[in-house]
Write an enzyme that holds these catalytic residues in place. Structure first.
Site, short mmCIF file in Angstrom:
data_model
loop_
_atom_site.label_atom_id
_atom_site.label_comp_id
_atom_site.label_asym_id
_atom_site.label_seq_id
_atom_site.Cartn_x
_atom_site.Cartn_y
_atom_site.Cartn_z
CB ILE A 1 22.79 26.92 -143.53
CG1 ILE A 1 21.29 26.70 -143.22
CG2 ILE A 1 23.34 25.80 -144.40
CD1 ILE A 1 20.98 25.49 -142.37
CB SER B 1 12.93 40.01 -147.70
OG SER B 1 13.95 39.24 -147.07
CE LYS B 2 15.62 34.97 -147.18
NZ LYS B 2 15.81 34.26 -148.45
CE1 TYR C 1 18.20 36.91 -145.49
CE2 TYR C 1 17.42 36.18 -143.35
CZ TYR C 1 17.97 35.89 -144.58
OH TYR C 1 18.27 34.58 -144.92
CB SER D 1 15.19 32.72 -143.55
OG SER D 1 15.89 32.81 -142.33
N1 LIG Z 1 23.13 30.56 -144.67
C1 LIG Z 1 22.13 30.63 -143.84
O1 LIG Z 1 22.31 30.47 -142.62
C2 LIG Z 1 20.73 30.86 -144.36
C3 LIG Z 1 19.67 30.73 -143.45
C4 LIG Z 1 18.38 30.93 -143.90
C5 LIG Z 1 18.13 31.27 -145.21
N2 LIG Z 1 19.18 31.41 -146.07
C6 LIG Z 1 18.84 31.78 -147.46
O2 LIG Z 1 19.40 30.83 -148.33
C7 LIG Z 1 19.60 31.42 -149.61
C8 LIG Z 1 20.99 31.10 -150.10
O3 LIG Z 1 21.94 31.73 -149.24
P1 LIG Z 1 23.34 31.06 -148.86
O4 LIG Z 1 23.43 31.00 -147.40
O5 LIG Z 1 23.54 29.85 -149.68
O6 LIG Z 1 24.32 32.25 -149.32
P2 LIG Z 1 25.43 32.30 -150.46
O7 LIG Z 1 25.98 33.67 -150.42
O8 LIG Z 1 26.37 31.17 -150.28
O9 LIG Z 1 24.61 32.07 -151.81
C9 LIG Z 1 23.77 33.05 -152.35
C10 LIG Z 1 23.90 33.04 -153.87
O10 LIG Z 1 22.93 33.94 -154.40
C11 LIG Z 1 23.55 34.70 -155.44
N3 LIG Z 1 22.82 35.96 -155.61
C12 LIG Z 1 22.74 36.98 -154.75
N4 LIG Z 1 21.99 37.97 -155.28
C13 LIG Z 1 21.59 37.55 -156.51
C14 LIG Z 1 20.79 38.11 -157.54
N5 LIG Z 1 20.24 39.33 -157.42
N6 LIG Z 1 20.58 37.37 -158.65
C15 LIG Z 1 21.12 36.15 -158.79
N7 LIG Z 1 21.89 35.56 -157.86
C16 LIG Z 1 22.12 36.27 -156.72
C17 LIG Z 1 24.98 34.90 -154.96
O11 LIG Z 1 25.85 35.24 -156.03
C18 LIG Z 1 25.28 33.55 -154.34
O12 LIG Z 1 25.83 32.65 -155.29
C19 LIG Z 1 19.32 32.92 -149.43
O13 LIG Z 1 18.03 33.23 -149.90
C20 LIG Z 1 19.40 33.10 -147.93
O14 LIG Z 1 18.65 34.19 -147.49
C21 LIG Z 1 20.47 31.22 -145.68
#
Ligand SMILES: NC(=O)c1ccc[n+]([C@@H]2O[C@H](COP(=O)([O-])OP(=O)(O)OC[C@H]3O[C@@H](n4cnc5c(N)ncnc54)[C@H](O)[C@@H]3O)[C@@H](O)[C@H]2O)c1
Length: 274
Positions: free
Chosen positions: A210, A180-181, A177, A164
């Protein structure tokens, strides 16, 4: 032009939603067979069904990436379904200890940053540990079990970890968070050095804001959106496909001389702060 991942097998954790789903779809468009791995089996099945409608081979496995035994079973499922693993996106993650990923029509609004118990001074140890277990230990377990399989195959491979922009930008209220990242980014570099001898490339992607379930409740809160747009020079939120395209580049041969790197698809947000 041939498709970028023709004949390759991709494993995507967190593949049932948001960025993981975006990667599963984009990789399938480029010719990959995809194992959609997620805690939520029902939503994973829906994504796999989408992939098959575009002519891709797809399968699913329920996994909790914070459990080593579960990650072992996930890798066995990939091999059982497709015989091998060529590329992996580790996208499973949570924004805070109580986070549950939900479809758009089930999201609940919470302005997390205003809650004092999220500051380091007040945060419960259990909350801190939960975020680290899923976001950092989960990525390490995914990476090493996938890498062991790739080493056994003897033909290299690619791993893309979803970090992230919070790996390098401090966000009050989200110490767990952010840490972790930042850990995922360092893990990526160490693994890149350790796995280079096996021709396994390991890179990371650090998204900005996002539009997914994770940002879902905030996206419906206009002052939050306005503040994010002000921070983001390209003046829009990112879409999952913006991140999937960055992952695709790092997963395929076009990035064959790139390892241990992080790409920040963040609309320019980090250009003035990093
Ligand atoms: N959305 C943002 O703005 C953003 C920004 C930076 C980073 N991220 C990172 O992107 C990644 C995806 O997030 P997203 O925004 O698509 O969210 P999201 O909630 O749409 O998707 C996350 C998915 O991970 C699954 N999940 C959660 N814990 C789990 C586990 N212990 N084992 C298996 N699956 C698990 C959930 O069921 C879900 O399907 C994450 O690592 C998040 O930290 C997101």
């Amino acid at each position: 032009m041939s498709r970028r991942l023709e004949g390759k097998v991709a494993l995507v954790t967190g593949g049932a939603s948001g960025i993981g789903r975006g990667c599963a779809l984009r990789f399938a468009e480029e010719g990959a067979s995809v194992l959609v791995a997620d805690l939520n089996g029902e939503r994973a099945e829906e994504v796999a069904a989408e992939l098959t409608t575009i002519g891709a081979k797809a399968d699913t496995v329920v996994v909790d990436t914070s459990s080593e035994a579960s990650c072992e079973a996930m890798v066995r499922a990939a091999v059982a379904a497709f015989g091998r693993i060529d590329t992996c996106v580790a996208a499973a993650g949570i924004s805070h200890a109580g986070y549950v990923s939900r479809p758009a029509d089930e999201q609940v609004g919470v302005d997390r940053m205003d809650r004092d118990d999220l500051l380091v001074l007040d945060k419960s140890l259990a909350s801190w540990q939960k975020v680290l277990e899923v976001n950092l230990t989960g990525v390490m377990l995914t990476d090493r079990l996938v890498a062991r399989q790739m080493v056994a195959q003897g033909e290299g491979g690619t791993i893309v970890n979803i970090a992230s922009m919070a790996a390098v930008v401090a966000l009050p209220g989200s110490a767990d968070y952010c840490v972790s990242k930042a850990g995922v980014w360092m893990l990526t570099k160490v693994l890149a050095l350790e796995l280079a001898r096996h021709k396994i490339r390991v890179n990371a992607v650090g998204p900005g804001y996002i539009r997914t379930s994770m940002s879902g409740s905030s996206v419906s809160h206009q002052p939050w959106v306005d503040a994010r747009l002000k921070e983001t020079p390209l003046r829009r939120l990112g879409e999952p496909v913006d991140i999937a395209n960055a992952c695709l580049y790092l997963a395929c041969d076009e990035s064959s001389f790139v390892t241990g790197e992080i790409l920040f698809p963040d609309g320019g947000l980090g250009a003035g702060t990093r």
